[in-house]
Design a protein around this motif. Structure first.
Motif, PDB file in Angstrom:
ATOM      1  N   TYR A  34       0.841  -1.200   0.000  1.00  0.00           N
ATOM      2  CA  TYR A  34       0.000   0.000   0.000  1.00  0.00           C
ATOM      3  C   TYR A  34       0.875   1.250   0.000  1.00  0.00           C
ATOM      4  O   TYR A  34       0.587   2.226   0.677  1.00  0.00           O
ATOM      5  N   ARG A  35       1.957   1.191  -0.787  1.00  0.00           N
ATOM      6  CA  ARG A  35       2.923   2.298  -0.796  1.00  0.00           C
ATOM      7  C   ARG A  35       2.299   3.602  -1.279  1.00  0.00           C
ATOM      8  O   ARG A  35       2.669   4.678  -0.811  1.00  0.00           O
ATOM      9  N   PHE A  36       1.341   3.517  -2.219  1.00  0.00           N
ATOM     10  CA  PHE A  36       0.711   4.747  -2.711  1.00  0.00           C
ATOM     11  C   PHE A  36      -0.006   5.466  -1.567  1.00  0.00           C
ATOM     12  O   PHE A  36       0.129   6.684  -1.400  1.00  0.00           O
ATOM     13  N   PHE A  37      -0.785   4.710  -0.780  1.00  0.00           N
ATOM     14  CA  PHE A  37      -1.516   5.317   0.334  1.00  0.00           C
ATOM     15  C   PHE A  37      -0.549   5.837   1.399  1.00  0.00           C
ATOM     16  O   PHE A  37      -0.812   6.856   2.036  1.00  0.00           O
ATOM     17  N   SER A  94      -7.033  18.219   5.929  1.00  0.00           N
ATOM     18  CA  SER A  94      -5.879  17.380   5.577  1.00  0.00           C
ATOM     19  C   SER A  94      -5.648  16.299   6.632  1.00  0.00           C
ATOM     20  O   SER A  94      -5.379  15.136   6.301  1.00  0.00           O
ATOM     21  N   GLN A  95      -5.761  16.680   7.906  1.00  0.00           N
ATOM     22  CA  GLN A  95      -5.580  15.697   8.973  1.00  0.00           C
ATOM     23  C   GLN A  95      -6.673  14.642   8.965  1.00  0.00           C
ATOM     24  O   GLN A  95      -6.414  13.463   9.224  1.00  0.00           O
ATOM     25  N   TRP A  96      -7.904  15.054   8.665  1.00  0.00           N
ATOM     26  CA  TRP A  96      -8.999  14.086   8.583  1.00  0.00           C
ATOM     27  C   TRP A  96      -8.750  13.076   7.469  1.00  0.00           C
ATOM     28  O   TRP A  96      -8.929  11.865   7.657  1.00  0.00           O
ATOM     29  N   LEU A  97      -8.331  13.582   6.300  1.00  0.00           N
ATOM     30  CA  LEU A  97      -8.018  12.679   5.193  1.00  0.00           C
ATOM     31  C   LEU A  97      -6.861  11.744   5.549  1.00  0.00           C
ATOM     32  O   LEU A  97      -6.884  10.553   5.236  1.00  0.00           O
ATOM     33  N   MET A  98      -5.830  12.299   6.225  1.00  0.00           N
ATOM     34  CA  MET A  98      -4.683  11.485   6.626  1.00  0.00           C
ATOM     35  C   MET A  98      -5.112  10.361   7.567  1.00  0.00           C
ATOM     36  O   MET A  98      -4.706   9.208   7.411  1.00  0.00           O
ATOM     37  N   ASN A  99      -5.966  10.674   8.542  1.00  0.00           N
ATOM     38  CA  ASN A  99      -6.434   9.662   9.489  1.00  0.00           C
ATOM     39  C   ASN A  99      -7.266   8.583   8.785  1.00  0.00           C
ATOM     40  O   ASN A  99      -7.165   7.394   9.118  1.00  0.00           O
ATOM     41  N   ALA A 100      -8.091   9.011   7.822  1.00  0.00           N
ATOM     42  CA  ALA A 100      -8.897   8.040   7.082  1.00  0.00           C
ATOM     43  C   ALA A 100      -8.000   7.090   6.284  1.00  0.00           C
ATOM     44  O   ALA A 100      -8.232   5.878   6.244  1.00  0.00           O
ATOM     45  N   ILE A 101      -6.956   7.650   5.669  1.00  0.00           N
ATOM     46  CA  ILE A 101      -6.017   6.820   4.900  1.00  0.00           C
ATOM     47  C   ILE A 101      -5.247   5.888   5.831  1.00  0.00           C
ATOM     48  O   ILE A 101      -5.033   4.711   5.520  1.00  0.00           O
ATOM     49  N   ASN A 102      -4.829   6.400   7.000  1.00  0.00           N
ATOM     50  CA  ASN A 102      -4.090   5.565   7.951  1.00  0.00           C
ATOM     51  C   ASN A 102      -4.940   4.400   8.439  1.00  0.00           C
ATOM     52  O   ASN A 102      -4.446   3.274   8.602  1.00  0.00           O
ATOM     53  N   ASN A 103      -6.226   4.676   8.680  1.00  0.00           N
ATOM     54  CA  ASN A 103      -7.135   3.587   9.067  1.00  0.00           C
ATOM     55  C   ASN A 103      -7.222   2.541   7.961  1.00  0.00           C
ATOM     56  O   ASN A 103      -7.214   1.340   8.229  1.00  0.00           O
ATOM     57  N   THR A 157      -0.826   7.380  12.788  1.00  0.00           N
ATOM     58  CA  THR A 157      -1.546   8.614  13.079  1.00  0.00           C
ATOM     59  C   THR A 157      -0.624   9.688  13.653  1.00  0.00           C
ATOM     60  O   THR A 157      -0.760  10.871  13.340  1.00  0.00           O
ATOM     61  N   GLN A 158       0.301   9.306  14.500  1.00  0.00           N
ATOM     62  CA  GLN A 158       1.107  10.292  15.221  1.00  0.00           C
ATOM     63  C   GLN A 158       2.571  10.339  14.787  1.00  0.00           C
ATOM     64  O   GLN A 158       3.202  11.383  14.902  1.00  0.00           O
ATOM     65  N   LEU A 159       3.089   9.225  14.304  1.00  0.00           N
ATOM     66  CA  LEU A 159       4.524   9.186  14.016  1.00  0.00           C
ATOM     67  C   LEU A 159       4.901  10.125  12.877  1.00  0.00           C
ATOM     68  O   LEU A 159       5.819  10.939  13.001  1.00  0.00           O
ATOM     69  N   PHE A 160       4.192  10.013  11.742  1.00  0.00           N
ATOM     70  CA  PHE A 160       4.521  10.849  10.592  1.00  0.00           C
ATOM     71  C   PHE A 160       4.361  12.325  10.934  1.00  0.00           C
ATOM     72  O   PHE A 160       5.249  13.144  10.645  1.00  0.00           O
ATOM     73  N   THR A 161       3.226  12.647  11.540  1.00  0.00           N
ATOM     74  CA  THR A 161       2.975  14.044  11.888  1.00  0.00           C
ATOM     75  C   THR A 161       4.018  14.556  12.864  1.00  0.00           C
ATOM     76  O   THR A 161       4.504  15.698  12.739  1.00  0.00           O
ATOM     77  N   GLY A 162       4.369  13.725  13.848  1.00  0.00           N
ATOM     78  CA  GLY A 162       5.369  14.139  14.833  1.00  0.00           C
ATOM     79  C   GLY A 162       6.721  14.410  14.220  1.00  0.00           C
ATOM     80  O   GLY A 162       7.372  15.417  14.524  1.00  0.00           O
ATOM     81  N   ILE A 163       7.159  13.526  13.325  1.00  0.00           N
ATOM     82  CA  ILE A 163       8.473  13.709  12.691  1.00  0.00           C
ATOM     83  C   ILE A 163       8.491  14.965  11.828  1.00  0.00           C
ATOM     84  O   ILE A 163       9.441  15.757  11.865  1.00  0.00           O
TER      85      ILE A 163
END
Length: 593
Positions: A34-37, A94-103, A157-163
């Motif tokens: 799932y590299r694209f996502f 953007s964060q909502w979309l990111m969380n949906a993709i992470n799920n 959810t948190q790692l990418f955003t944190g980095i």
């Protein structure tokens, strides 16, 4: 020394590092599907983080526009507030979309892992299933994967955003003031060192926690599956004591794991508070010297808070990831278990109707290699013969059935059916040649008709009813509310043991196989019904090679050949009258029955 250490389950730090890296590589192989996502999630994380990082600069400018008495620029402040509102809305979307993709990524990876684990279970050898408590296997596929899912979801959810926040904050701080930014960078490694030390200890404890949880699940599964036996022998207190011991082990290890993982956040917060205090003091001196404006210092302090906050989140994520990695390791160890030996590409196929000539040549076998069980076993069975196997418990009767069906492969020697070594033919064709009725019944959730036909086509209603009448199952089926369409629970939970066994016997009657294996097939049936079923069995066994494992004389004495086994060897053989005349071991067994 605790239980885990006694069993050698505590892994040394260097081994832990290698183990974690190996598990992470395996997780990454699943993620790469799932590299694209993942790339889209990283982009959205970076985009939303950068937008949020721009807010302190705008807030600082607004402060500078209101820094003097009578010099408040309301128009400029209003414009900045509009920009802040727009940035917050875009960043939130953007964060909502990111969380949906992470799920989506997380639960698809978990689905793939579970599918692989369950698929691998289908090809594992019986040695693995017999050697591991069922509850432990269930715990790996269900509970451990759930723990892995929770840790991975938090990581995404948190790692990418944190980095991204850490990197972006550093850039903005260096842009505002290099010297103050350097102070923050110098003090930051203290937080990382603390988090690393705590995380290393947490991983070991979380692995022990997973193993303790699996042991507890195994006991619960065992007790629930055999609750009638537990109550019959009044073992409730003993089971409670065993559960209490396992529960105490799990509690002790879980408390330690939670304690160490929970140290991460307050420890890093303490370090971050020191950093914030140092920046505030140094920044205030810089403002007094005229090198920074009040608004810029305000922005800098906001960045300092934002810069340290991701470290707290990342530290918490690392603690959760330790648990997730430990659980993933247990699942992967199941997936990587050696499967049963593959059939040769040129493996033969037994015909649908074999003659039934079975030969056992110098067979030796044991479940545990250093404990002898069956040694140099020889047997020749002619087509149509009925072979009864008797002997004390543990002598190898059921083991012979396992070998005939090739649930296990022999250690030495060979077993031939119609001249073909069973290791050189497909398992499907071999097992399709046998009809098997065991003491332990097998029924699945579904209608009685579905359990009798097992989804095979070409079986008519007349064939089902005729077979049920022969086994005397038709009477109790007819009395049920929906007859043959009555839905039974998993493993026939709403039927008596005798009714379940009658259904299993009926199933064999319907399919009429070339050879029969009856392992205590009538043990749960009353004597009157057994006599009636025996007549049906005798008719079905006519012309068919049959192997009968039983303790009742009524089942044994009609056999063409009786094998008397003891300690894995044939002690005596012959028909009922011949063996009684010898007045040997068989005669003593008959007297004891």
């Amino acid at each position: 020394m605790n239980k885990m250490e006694k069993e050698g389950l505590v892994v040394q730090p260097e081994e832990e590092k290698r183990s974690q890296m190996e598990i992470l590589k395996k997780v990454l192989r699943y993620l790469m599907r799932y590299r694209f996502f993942i790339l889209l999630s990283v982009f959205l994380a970076a985009f939303s983080a950068i937008l949020m990082l721009y807010l302190p600069i705008l807030a600082g400018r607004a402060i500078d526009l209101a820094s003097g008495k009578g010099r408040v620029d309301f128009r400029g402040i209003t414009k900045i507030l509009e920009q802040i509102a727009g940035i917050v809305i875009v960043a939130s979307v953007s964060q909502w979309l990111m969380n949906a993709i992470n799920n989506r990524i997380t639960f698809r990876v978990v689905r793939d892992v579970r599918n692989d684990a369950f698929s691998h279970l289908q090809i594992l050898p019986f040695e693995y299933i017999d050697g591991h408590p069922h509850g432990e296997v269930v715990s790996r596929v269900i509970a451990d994967v759930d723990q892995f899912s929770d840790g991975m979801l938090m990581g995404f959810t948190q790692l990418f955003t944190g980095i991204v926040t850490i990197i972006g904050t550093l850039c903005f701080m260096f842009y505002l003031n290099v010297r103050v930014a350097l102070l923050v960078v110098i003090l930051t490694p203290l937080s990382l060192v603390v988090a690393r030390v705590i995380a290393g200890r947490s991983f070991s404890l979380f692995r022990q926690q997973s193993e303790a949880r699996a042991a507890q699940t195994g006991l619960v599964d065992e007790v629930i599956g055999n609750l009638t036996v537990v109550k019959a022998f009044e073992q409730e207190t003993q089971m409670e004591e065993r559960f209490a011991v396992l529960n105490d082990d799990l509690t002790r290890i879980s408390v330690k794991a939670t304690f160490f993982s929970s140290l991460t956040n307050p420890a890093t917060r303490f370090i971050n508070a020191i950093v914030y205090a140092a920046v505030t003091f140094f920044g205030a001196l810089t403002v007094l010297s005229g090198q920074l404006s009040v608004g810029t210092l305000s922005a800098f302090l906001a960045y300092c808070t934002q810069y340290t906050k991701p470290f707290n989140e990342v530290a918490g994520v690392v603690a959760e990831l330790q648990n997730a990695i430990a659980c993933a390791g247990r699942v992967f160890s199941l997936i990587e278990e050696e499967p049963q030996k593959k059939e040769a590409e040129d493996a033969g196929v037994l015909p649908e109707q074999v003659e039934g000539h079975v030969e056992v040549k110098d067979v030796s076998f044991s479940y545990v290699k250093d404990r002898e069980l069956i040694q140099h076993f020889n047997l020749v069975v002619k087509p149509g013969q009925r072979i009864a196997i008797v002997g004390p418990t543990g002598c190898g009767k059921s083991t012979m059935i396992n070998l005939l069906m090739r649930f296990y492969d022999v250690d030495q020697g060979s077993i031939l059916v119609d001249g073909s070594d069973i290791r050189e033919v497909t398992r499907k064709s071999l097992r399709g040649s046998y009809g098997m009725v065991l003491q332990e019944t097998w029924l699945r959730e579904g209608s009685i008709r579905e359990n009798l036909t097992l989804g095979r086509s070409g079986i008519t209603e007349e064939m089902i009813v005729e077979a049920a009448k022969k086994t005397r199952a038709h009477d109790f089926i007819r009395r049920m509310e929906k007859g043959y369409d009555t839905v039974i629970e998993e493993d026939g939970g709403n039927l008596s043991q005798g009714q379940k066994q009658l259904l299993c016997i009926t199933r064999v009657m319907i399919h009429v196989p070339s050879m029969l294996i009856l392992d205590e097939a009538t043990s749960s049936i009353d004597t009157r019904t057994e006599l009636q079923v025996q007549d049906a069995f005798l008719k079905m066994m006519e012309g068919r090679t049959s192997f009968i494992v039983a303790h009742r004389l009524s089942t044994i004495q009609g056999a063409d050949l009786i094998l008397v086994m003891k300690d894995g060897r044939i002690l005596e053989q012959g028909n009922h009258e011949t063996l009684l005349a010898k007045n040997g071991f068989y005669a003593r067994l008959c007297q004891a029955i």
